[in-house]
Design an enzyme around this catalytic site. Structure first.
Site, PDB file in Angstrom:
ATOM      1  N   ASP A   1       0.869  -1.131  -0.113  1.00  8.99           N
ATOM      2  CA  ASP A   1      -0.648  -0.081  -0.277  1.00  8.99           C
ATOM      3  C   ASP A   1       0.498   1.645   0.140  1.00  8.99           C
ATOM      4  O   ASP A   1       1.499   1.174   1.260  1.00  8.99           O
ATOM      5  CB  ASP A   1      -0.309   0.097   1.343  1.00  8.99           C
TER       6      ASP A   1
ATOM      7  N   ASN B   1       0.073   4.223  -0.830  1.00  5.90           N
ATOM      8  CA  ASN B   1      -0.843   5.729  -0.416  1.00  5.90           C
ATOM      9  C   ASN B   1      -0.367   6.817  -1.164  1.00  5.90           C
ATOM     10  O   ASN B   1      -0.259   8.223  -0.817  1.00  5.90           O
ATOM     11  CB  ASN B   1      -0.405   5.604   1.587  1.00  5.90           C
TER      12      ASN B   1
ATOM     13  N   ASP C   1     -11.490  -1.543   2.888  1.00  3.97           N
ATOM     14  CA  ASP C   1     -11.703  -0.687   1.961  1.00  3.97           C
ATOM     15  C   ASP C   1     -10.627  -0.821   1.023  1.00  3.97           C
ATOM     16  O   ASP C   1     -10.982  -0.272  -0.799  1.00  3.97           O
ATOM     17  CB  ASP C   1     -11.066   1.178   2.658  1.00  3.97           C
TER      18      ASP C   1
END
Length: 259
Positions: free
Chosen positions: A149, A151, A249
Site C-alpha cells: 500500500d 498511499n 477498504d
C-alpha cells in the site's frame, strides 16, 4: 508464480477472508499490510493450515506487515529485514525477504494525513529513506519486487475524480515525485504493463457508497525490476473481496510471473 498484495485492514478481522481468497486465487506469495497485530498474536498456525509459511513484523492496533509464501512451492525466507538504515521508526511498515530467486520488499507507506501536516513531512522523509534503501537492494538483488500500500496514486488515471482530489494527500506533486524517484531506480508498475486506461482502483472509502459508485483510487502497487519485466504475464485488481461482508477498504492486486 502468482504474487499478491493486500492491505487487509486488520488481519484478526479479515483472516477468514484472506484464507478463503487465497484458497481460490492460489497466490504463491502474498504481501499483507495493516495486519494490526503484535507478533505474539500473529496467526502462524492458521496460515500454516491454509498452506503458507509466514514472516511478519507487527505492533498492537496499528500498521504491521507480513509476507506469506506457499509451503508446497516456495523456499524458506532468507535475509529478512524489518528496519532499514537511517530510519528509526517504531511503526512496523517495512518487511523484506528473499524467497528463492526473488527479493520481496513489502511496504505500508505512511498516509501523510494532509498536505502541510507534520505527518506529511514525515511521509516524504520516510519515502526518501526507503528510496535510498531500495537503491541498494536493486544492486544486490536484480530480481526485485516492491509491493504494498503506497498511499500514492501514481497519476490522474488512478483517481476517480482528479479535479476533486486536486493536489491533496495521495495525489500531491511531491508524493508523486517521491514515487517516481523509486520507479526511476529501474522499477516498473506492473499493472501499467498491461492496462493503460483509468477507472481501475484498489481502495474505496467505506462512506458514500464509494465502492458501488467506483469512487476509488489505485494506491496498491506491485513494482518489478527490469530483470523481471519480460517474465510478467498478467496483472489484475481482484475486486471480489471488496464485495464481501465486512471487507477491507482495499482489495488484492496480483501479478503473474513466468519464472
Amino acid at each position: 508464480m502468482k504474487i499478491a498484495s493486500w492491505n487487509v485492514n486488520s488481519l484478526k478481522v479479515r483472516l477468514p477472508q484472506l484464507t478463503e481468497w487465497a484458497a481460490d486465487a492460489q497466490p504463491d506469495i502474498i504481501a499483507l499490510q495493516e495486519t494490526k497485530l503484535e507478533d505474539a498474536k500473529f496467526p502462524v498456525d492458521e496460515l500454516a493450515a491454509a498452506g503458507y509459511r509466514t514472516v511478519y513484523s507487527g505492533q498492537k492496533t496499528y500498521n504491521g506487515v507480513a509476507i506469506l509464501a506457499r509451503q508446497a512451492t516456495q523456499p524458506e525466507f532468507k535475509d529478512v529485514v524489518t528496519d532499514i538504515p537511517g530510519l528509526e521508526d517504531p511503526q512496523r511498515r517495512i518487511l523484506a525477504a528473499t524467497i528463492g530467486g526473488l527479493r520481496v520488499v513489502d511496504l505500508y507507506v505512511v498516509n501523510g494525513k494532509a498536505v502541510g501536516d507534520e505527518k506529511y513531512a514525515y511521509k516524504l522523509d520516510w519515502l526518501a529513506k526507503v528510496q535510498a534503501f531500495l537503491a541498494q537492494e536493486i544492486t544486490r538483488y536484480p530480481n526485485l519486487v516492491v509491493l504494498g500500500d503506497f498511499n500514492i496514486a501514481p497519476d490522474d488515471r488512478d483517481v476517480y475524480d482528479p479535479a476533486a482530489w486536486g493536489e491533496e494527500v495521495l495525489c500531491s506533486p511531491p508524493e508523486r515525485a517521491a514515487l517516481k524517484s523509486i520507479t526511476d531506480l529501474g522499477l516498473h508498475d506492473s499493472f501499467r504493463l498491461f492496462e493503460q486506461a483509468g477507472e481501475h482502483y484498489s481502495w474505496w472509502d467505506y462512506r458514500q457508497a464509494a465502492f458501488r459508485r467506483n469512487m476509488g483510487v489505485r494506491i496498491d502497487l506491485i513494482l518489478i525490476s527490469e530483470a523481471l519485466k519480460s517474465a510478467a504475464k498478467a496483472a489484475a485488481i481482484d475486486r471480489t473481496p471488496r464485495r464481501w461482508e465486512r471487507p477491507s477498504d482495499h482489495t488484492p492486486v496480483t501479478l503473474d510471473l513466468e519464472i
